[in-house]
Design an enzyme around this catalytic site. Sequence first.
Site, PDB file in Angstrom:
ATOM      1  N   GLU A   1      16.017  -0.126   1.943  1.00 11.60           N
ATOM      2  CA  GLU A   1      15.446   0.295   0.656  1.00 11.60           C
ATOM      3  C   GLU A   1      13.973   0.665   0.790  1.00 11.60           C
ATOM      4  O   GLU A   1      13.487   1.560   0.092  1.00 11.60           O
ATOM      5  CB  GLU A   1      15.635  -0.811  -0.387  1.00 11.60           C
ATOM      6  CG  GLU A   1      17.084  -1.234  -0.617  1.00 11.60           C
ATOM      7  CD  GLU A   1      18.013  -0.075  -0.973  1.00 11.60           C
ATOM      8  OE1 GLU A   1      17.534   0.989  -1.414  1.00 11.60           O
ATOM      9  OE2 GLU A   1      19.239  -0.236  -0.803  1.00 11.60           O
TER      10      GLU A   1
ATOM     11  N   HIS B   1      13.603   4.210   1.562  1.00  7.65           N
ATOM     12  CA  HIS B   1      13.630   5.055   0.374  1.00  7.65           C
ATOM     13  C   HIS B   1      12.253   5.070  -0.306  1.00  7.65           C
ATOM     14  O   HIS B   1      11.787   6.116  -0.781  1.00  7.65           O
ATOM     15  CB  HIS B   1      14.672   4.538  -0.626  1.00  7.65           C
ATOM     16  CG  HIS B   1      16.087   4.856  -0.259  1.00  7.65           C
ATOM     17  ND1 HIS B   1      16.510   6.129   0.054  1.00  7.65           N
ATOM     18  CD2 HIS B   1      17.191   4.069  -0.198  1.00  7.65           C
ATOM     19  CE1 HIS B   1      17.803   6.117   0.301  1.00  7.65           C
ATOM     20  NE2 HIS B   1      18.240   4.878   0.169  1.00  7.65           N
TER      21      HIS B   1
ATOM     22  N   TYR C   1      26.686   9.193   3.926  1.00  4.55           N
ATOM     23  CA  TYR C   1      26.051   8.113   4.676  1.00  4.55           C
ATOM     24  C   TYR C   1      26.248   8.288   6.180  1.00  4.55           C
ATOM     25  O   TYR C   1      25.333   8.015   6.965  1.00  4.55           O
ATOM     26  CB  TYR C   1      26.624   6.757   4.243  1.00  4.55           C
ATOM     27  CG  TYR C   1      25.954   6.161   3.043  1.00  4.55           C
ATOM     28  CD1 TYR C   1      24.837   5.341   3.170  1.00  4.55           C
ATOM     29  CD2 TYR C   1      26.440   6.403   1.755  1.00  4.55           C
ATOM     30  CE1 TYR C   1      24.222   4.775   2.061  1.00  4.55           C
ATOM     31  CE2 TYR C   1      25.839   5.847   0.642  1.00  4.55           C
ATOM     32  CZ  TYR C   1      24.725   5.033   0.798  1.00  4.55           C
ATOM     33  OH  TYR C   1      24.110   4.490  -0.299  1.00  4.55           O
TER      34      TYR C   1
END
Length: 228
Positions: free
Chosen positions: A4, A7, A158
């Site tokens: 994360e 990101h 993905y």
Amino acid sequence: FFHEFGHVCHCVLTNAQHSLHSWAWSAVPWPGGVEQDFLEVPSMMLENFVWCPEVLRRLSKHVTDGTCLPESTIDALSQSRFLMTGYTKSKYLAMSLYDLKVHSGPGPYVFEGKEYDAVSLYNVMIEKYTGVVPVPESFAAASWFHLLMGYDAGYYGYIYSETFAADLYSKFSELSHDGKPVIDANLGKKYRDKILSPCATIDGEGMLVNFLGREPSKDAFLRSRILM
């Protein structure tokens, strides 16, 4: 966390002038952002570092004396990365195929010559591609939010992103092969400038070529899974 945070880095380090060309999560209700097949590249690229012994030594600190994990533990953690990867990847690919199937039209859904509703189709496909029978009367996809929050018919992305991420990380891992630290400021700056900052002002393939200095390849991904 590393996934994360990848990101986050993609989001905050953009130099795009307009939000349309900035990083954008596929779940947001407006157009724009990088291609969905590229969306997970920065997050999955950063994942590679947490399995690196050099990084594990820096991350792990004892609460009282500040010592890092024992080398035996670090080595065991590093080597455990792809534990059960055959099953996990088979399940991921089964879910990707299911995602494409249920978004191709209304049910009932035809699979291998038989008709299924959404629940039975999921269980049949999981068993078909993993060899593991789901829990009777269960529907694990009910807790799988990707189906309805922006990755519709795009969950397959993905594996694309993971392949590109492995290729990018290969440039960092090459440093360790030469006895240098895998965390390198100059290479990190190049990664920021060529991959994170442009966001959607350059297409994904163009960014990969700009960083790698060549066309992207699946070789690093296959080598990491001992498939090559």
